[in-house]
Design a protein around this motif. Structure first.
Motif, PDB file in Angstrom:
ATOM      1  N   TYR A 177       0.796  -1.178  -0.278  1.00  0.00           N
ATOM      2  CA  TYR A 177      -0.194   0.037  -0.331  1.00  0.00           C
ATOM      3  C   TYR A 177       0.849   1.030   0.097  1.00  0.00           C
ATOM      4  CZ  TYR A 177      -4.029  -3.018   1.336  1.00  0.00           C
ATOM      5  OH  TYR A 177      -4.810  -4.647   1.523  1.00  0.00           O
ATOM      6  N   SER A 178       0.465   2.248  -0.292  1.00  0.00           N
ATOM      7  CA  SER A 178       0.956   3.479  -0.357  1.00  0.00           C
ATOM      8  C   SER A 178       1.193   4.494   0.829  1.00  0.00           C
ATOM      9  CB  SER A 178       0.137   4.289  -2.081  1.00  0.00           C
ATOM     10  OG  SER A 178      -0.791   4.600  -1.215  1.00  0.00           O
ATOM     11  N   LEU A 179       1.563   4.528   1.571  1.00  0.00           N
ATOM     12  CA  LEU A 179       1.717   5.878   2.270  1.00  0.00           C
ATOM     13  C   LEU A 179       0.510   5.798   2.655  1.00  0.00           C
ATOM     14  CD1 LEU A 179       2.967   6.655   5.404  1.00  0.00           C
ATOM     15  CD2 LEU A 179       4.170   8.812   4.292  1.00  0.00           C
ATOM     16  N   ASP A 180      -0.175   7.182   1.579  1.00  0.00           N
ATOM     17  CA  ASP A 180      -1.241   7.785   1.547  1.00  0.00           C
ATOM     18  C   ASP A 180      -2.764   6.732   2.550  1.00  0.00           C
ATOM     19  OD1 ASP A 180      -0.661  10.474   1.537  1.00  0.00           O
ATOM     20  OD2 ASP A 180      -0.576  10.258  -1.101  1.00  0.00           O
ATOM     21  N   GLU A 181      -2.421   5.265   1.496  1.00  0.00           N
ATOM     22  CA  GLU A 181      -3.340   4.727   1.123  1.00  0.00           C
ATOM     23  C   GLU A 181      -3.648   4.363   2.908  1.00  0.00           C
ATOM     24  OE1 GLU A 181      -4.130   2.434  -2.952  1.00  0.00           O
ATOM     25  OE2 GLU A 181      -2.650   2.163  -1.449  1.00  0.00           O
ATOM     26  N   ILE A 182      -2.463   4.081   3.646  1.00  0.00           N
ATOM     27  CA  ILE A 182      -2.523   4.030   4.571  1.00  0.00           C
ATOM     28  C   ILE A 182      -3.053   4.569   5.752  1.00  0.00           C
ATOM     29  CG2 ILE A 182      -0.749   3.088   6.635  1.00  0.00           C
ATOM     30  CD1 ILE A 182       1.081   1.570   4.866  1.00  0.00           C
ATOM     31  N   VAL A 183      -2.055   5.875   5.479  1.00  0.00           N
ATOM     32  CA  VAL A 183      -2.938   7.192   6.664  1.00  0.00           C
ATOM     33  C   VAL A 183      -3.978   7.151   6.559  1.00  0.00           C
ATOM     34  CG1 VAL A 183      -2.508   9.279   6.701  1.00  0.00           C
ATOM     35  CG2 VAL A 183      -0.761   8.306   6.626  1.00  0.00           C
ATOM     36  N   GLU A 184      -4.993   7.192   5.475  1.00  0.00           N
ATOM     37  CA  GLU A 184      -6.174   7.768   4.925  1.00  0.00           C
ATOM     38  C   GLU A 184      -6.833   6.032   5.540  1.00  0.00           C
ATOM     39  OE1 GLU A 184      -5.937   9.435   1.536  1.00  0.00           O
ATOM     40  OE2 GLU A 184      -5.056  10.284   1.754  1.00  0.00           O
ATOM     41  N   ASN A 185      -7.372   5.336   5.123  1.00  0.00           N
ATOM     42  CA  ASN A 185      -8.059   3.490   5.280  1.00  0.00           C
ATOM     43  C   ASN A 185      -7.509   2.841   6.281  1.00  0.00           C
ATOM     44  OD1 ASN A 185      -9.503   5.097   3.352  1.00  0.00           O
ATOM     45  ND2 ASN A 185      -7.850   4.868   1.261  1.00  0.00           N
ATOM     46  N   HIS A 186      -5.648   3.253   7.166  1.00  0.00           N
ATOM     47  CA  HIS A 186      -5.481   2.125   8.094  1.00  0.00           C
ATOM     48  C   HIS A 186      -6.340   1.665   8.987  1.00  0.00           C
ATOM     49  CE1 HIS A 186      -6.703   4.235  11.821  1.00  0.00           C
ATOM     50  NE2 HIS A 186      -6.051   4.974  10.774  1.00  0.00           N
TER      51      HIS A 186
ATOM     52  N   GLN B 255      -8.090  -4.120   9.310  1.00  0.00           N
ATOM     53  CA  GLN B 255      -9.299  -5.247   9.968  1.00  0.00           C
ATOM     54  C   GLN B 255      -9.241  -6.451   8.549  1.00  0.00           C
ATOM     55  OE1 GLN B 255     -12.637  -2.746   9.307  1.00  0.00           O
ATOM     56  NE2 GLN B 255     -12.157  -1.736  11.519  1.00  0.00           N
ATOM     57  N   ASP B 256      -8.980  -6.251   7.177  1.00  0.00           N
ATOM     58  CA  ASP B 256      -8.927  -6.825   6.232  1.00  0.00           C
ATOM     59  C   ASP B 256      -7.803  -7.844   6.324  1.00  0.00           C
ATOM     60  OD1 ASP B 256      -9.660  -7.969   3.334  1.00  0.00           O
ATOM     61  OD2 ASP B 256      -7.371  -7.238   2.550  1.00  0.00           O
ATOM     62  N   ILE B 257      -6.304  -6.988   6.617  1.00  0.00           N
ATOM     63  CA  ILE B 257      -5.090  -8.171   6.945  1.00  0.00           C
ATOM     64  C   ILE B 257      -5.301  -9.211   8.704  1.00  0.00           C
ATOM     65  CG2 ILE B 257      -2.707  -8.375   7.808  1.00  0.00           C
ATOM     66  CD1 ILE B 257      -2.840  -6.046   6.099  1.00  0.00           C
ATOM     67  N   ILE B 258      -5.574  -8.887   9.573  1.00  0.00           N
ATOM     68  CA  ILE B 258      -5.784  -9.713  10.418  1.00  0.00           C
ATOM     69  C   ILE B 258      -6.908 -10.659  10.270  1.00  0.00           C
ATOM     70  CG2 ILE B 258      -5.185  -8.100  12.021  1.00  0.00           C
ATOM     71  CD1 ILE B 258      -7.661  -7.301  12.977  1.00  0.00           C
TER      72      ILE B 258
ATOM     73  N   LYS C 265      -2.224 -13.181  12.108  1.00  0.00           N
ATOM     74  CA  LYS C 265      -2.075 -12.164  13.007  1.00  0.00           C
ATOM     75  C   LYS C 265      -0.527 -11.571  13.003  1.00  0.00           C
ATOM     76  CE  LYS C 265      -5.970 -12.832  16.095  1.00  0.00           C
ATOM     77  NZ  LYS C 265      -7.040 -11.907  15.791  1.00  0.00           N
ATOM     78  N   PRO C 266      -0.601 -10.667  12.649  1.00  0.00           N
ATOM     79  CA  PRO C 266       0.432  -9.930  11.776  1.00  0.00           C
ATOM     80  C   PRO C 266       1.217  -9.619  13.349  1.00  0.00           C
ATOM     81  CG  PRO C 266      -0.923  -8.267  12.125  1.00  0.00           C
ATOM     82  CD  PRO C 266      -1.582  -9.348  12.286  1.00  0.00           C
ATOM     83  N   LEU C 267       0.943  -9.110  14.533  1.00  0.00           N
ATOM     84  CA  LEU C 267       1.099  -8.771  16.274  1.00  0.00           C
ATOM     85  C   LEU C 267       2.122 -10.484  16.542  1.00  0.00           C
ATOM     86  CD1 LEU C 267      -0.702  -6.783  17.994  1.00  0.00           C
ATOM     87  CD2 LEU C 267       1.542  -6.202  16.378  1.00  0.00           C
TER      88      LEU C 267
ATOM     89  N   MET D  61       1.939  -2.665  19.417  1.00  0.00           N
ATOM     90  CA  MET D  61       0.879  -3.619  20.261  1.00  0.00           C
ATOM     91  C   MET D  61      -0.327  -3.227  19.716  1.00  0.00           C
ATOM     92  SD  MET D  61       2.818  -5.814  20.973  1.00  0.00           S
ATOM     93  CE  MET D  61       1.297  -6.719  21.684  1.00  0.00           C
ATOM     94  N   ILE D  62      -0.738  -3.067  18.851  1.00  0.00           N
ATOM     95  CA  ILE D  62      -2.044  -2.611  18.519  1.00  0.00           C
ATOM     96  C   ILE D  62      -2.830  -3.436  17.559  1.00  0.00           C
ATOM     97  CG2 ILE D  62      -2.840  -0.586  19.834  1.00  0.00           C
ATOM     98  CD1 ILE D  62      -2.786   1.015  17.067  1.00  0.00           C
ATOM     99  N   GLU D  63      -3.847  -4.276  17.270  1.00  0.00           N
ATOM    100  CA  GLU D  63      -4.126  -4.696  16.184  1.00  0.00           C
ATOM    101  C   GLU D  63      -4.596  -3.735  15.201  1.00  0.00           C
ATOM    102  OE1 GLU D  63      -7.045  -7.907  16.472  1.00  0.00           O
ATOM    103  OE2 GLU D  63      -4.431  -9.594  15.761  1.00  0.00           O
ATOM    104  N   THR D  64      -5.580  -3.087  15.389  1.00  0.00           N
ATOM    105  CA  THR D  64      -6.236  -1.622  14.858  1.00  0.00           C
ATOM    106  C   THR D  64      -6.446  -0.500  15.176  1.00  0.00           C
ATOM    107  OG1 THR D  64      -8.335  -2.166  15.183  1.00  0.00           O
ATOM    108  CG2 THR D  64      -7.306  -3.605  13.066  1.00  0.00           C
ATOM    109  N   GLY D  65      -6.044   0.939  14.890  1.00  0.00           N
ATOM    110  CA  GLY D  65      -6.318   1.876  15.213  1.00  0.00           C
ATOM    111  C   GLY D  65      -7.055   2.413  14.957  1.00  0.00           C
ATOM    112  N   GLU D  66      -7.439   3.846  15.536  1.00  0.00           N
ATOM    113  CA  GLU D  66      -8.612   5.189  15.167  1.00  0.00           C
ATOM    114  C   GLU D  66      -8.360   5.904  14.372  1.00  0.00           C
ATOM    115  OE1 GLU D  66     -11.264   4.959  18.246  1.00  0.00           O
ATOM    116  OE2 GLU D  66      -9.502   5.504  19.598  1.00  0.00           O
ATOM    117  N   LYS D  67      -8.725   7.019  13.915  1.00  0.00           N
ATOM    118  CA  LYS D  67      -9.128   8.470  13.190  1.00  0.00           C
ATOM    119  C   LYS D  67      -6.951   8.234  12.785  1.00  0.00           C
ATOM    120  CE  LYS D  67     -12.429  10.569  15.995  1.00  0.00           C
ATOM    121  NZ  LYS D  67     -13.031  10.481  17.187  1.00  0.00           N
TER     122      LYS D  67
END
Length: 363
Positions: free
Chosen positions: A141-150, A155-158, A162-164, A345-351
């Motif tokens: 993914y591009s950096l913009d894609e990760i920042v905007e749609n992380h 969620q799709d990856i986990i 389990k990446p962690l 140590m977080i699987e998903t984030g927010e904002k």
């Protein structure tokens, strides 16, 4: 391989020792149809004690060859002039050559300027490591894609892995391709670093052998403290050399992809780095026998994964600045406006809080 314009007649592949340049060339050779049309050659071969690249290319073209893969090109004297001759006189021949990142292709070899397309071969990204370990095919993914749609991307990856569960192993030993066929990865990395110091930097920068212990000691001191704000005078005293020599050595270590130099945002001179980092997290274990700090390790991971294709500076309100965006790495509870937080140590984030591991999916 997908990033390279293979139609170009002259292609340079730069990458640090041990990163897989030879394997890369051999895999490409297998993909080229017609075994007699593609030839892989190591320029360290004794054949070149009495033969030239030009003579090899001439004979190869006469028997119908069209793709010449040259490894260890910097070991051959006057290699750039002979490649220019081949480019001008054998228009049907495609040449791909590989060498050390310490080589200054455009600055030191003006005869190739405007002719050669240069690409860098990097170690495993965290994405590539997971794909290898799990048999998955996660995309980059591009950096913009990760920042905007992380949130959606994570969620799709986990849902699939389990990446962690793989993150700590990657930080310890997953950057280099030794994991594919060796058990003692740390020993292999140590040998590789010593070969980089003793052969590539020493040979290409023409450092006298008696000065090598000072270069090795400087790398040791950096590895023990990185990331840190350097005191060049103190380092010069500890290494027993001049400030100018320390500055030169740091540039050599950066060119060899053993360290990263982080400059302050807006610093156009770039004479003294604001901070020094090891080039990748695996290297942090090189001299830290008592353990590596988690925060330092995570910042090194972030710098490594984003530094491959992005220009990074030291931000005024965050750890890093990339294309005007400010990033901070760690678990700080204080949130600054306009800063994107890469949290471990977080699987998903927010904002504006993004999982740190997800920045390993940029390449």
């Amino acid at each position: 391989m997908d990033d390279i314009d293979w139609s170009a007649r002259l292609i340079g592949i730069k990458g640090s020792r041990g990163i897989g340049k030879t394997t890369f060339l051999l895999n490409y050779a297998k993909s080229v149809s017609g075994s007699k049309k593609c030839l892989y050659v190591d320029l360290n071969n004794f054949y070149f004690a009495t033969h030239t690249i030009i003579a090899l290319a001439d004979n190869f073209c006469k028997i119908g060859g069209d793709t010449l893969l040259l490894d260890q090109v910097y070991k051959y004297p006057e290699w750039s002039k002979e490649l220019r001759y081949c480019y001008d006189n054998y228009p049907s021949l495609h040449i791909v050559f590989a060498g050390s990142p310490v080589m200054r292709l455009k600055e030191a070899n003006p005869e190739l300027h405007g002719l050669v397309k240069v690409y860098s071969l990097e170690g495993f990204s965290f994405r590539e490591y997971i794909n290898y370990k799990c048999g998955t095919e996660f995309q980059k993914y591009s950096l913009d894609e990760i920042v905007e749609n992380h949130e959606l991307i994570a969620q799709d990856i986990i849902r699939k892995v389990k990446p962690l569960a793989y993150f700590e192993d990657y930080l310890n030993h997953g950057f280099y391709p030794y994991i594919m066929n060796e058990n003692d990865v740390f020993s292999s990395i140590t040998k590789t670093v010593n070969l980089i110091l003793e052969i590539e930097i020493s040979y290409l920068q023409q450092i006298e052998h008696k000065c090598m212990p000072k270069l090795r000691k400087l790398l040791y001191l950096i590895a023990q403290s990185a990331p840190f704000q350097p005191n060049v005078s103190k380092l010069a005293t500890e290494v027993d050399t001049s400030r100018a020599t320390v500055m030169n050595y740091m540039v050599y270590l950066k060119q060899a992809r053993l360290i990263h130099l982080l400059y302050q945002e807006g610093d156009s001179n770039q004479k003294k780095p604001a901070h020094i980092y090891m080039q990748n997290p695996n290297l942090m274990y090189l001299c830290n026998y008592g353990g590596v700090g988690k925060e330092e390790l995570h910042k090194t991971f972030f710098f490594n994964q984003l530094g491959y294709k992005n220009e990074i500076t030291r931000g005024t309100a965050g750890d890093f600045c990339i294309d005007g965006k400010l990033f901070a790495v760690g678990s700080s509870k204080k949130s600054k406006p306009g800063v994107i937080y890469a949290k471990e140590m977080i699987e998903t984030g927010e904002k504006n809080i993004v999982p740190l591991w997800l920045f390993g999916f940029l390449y």
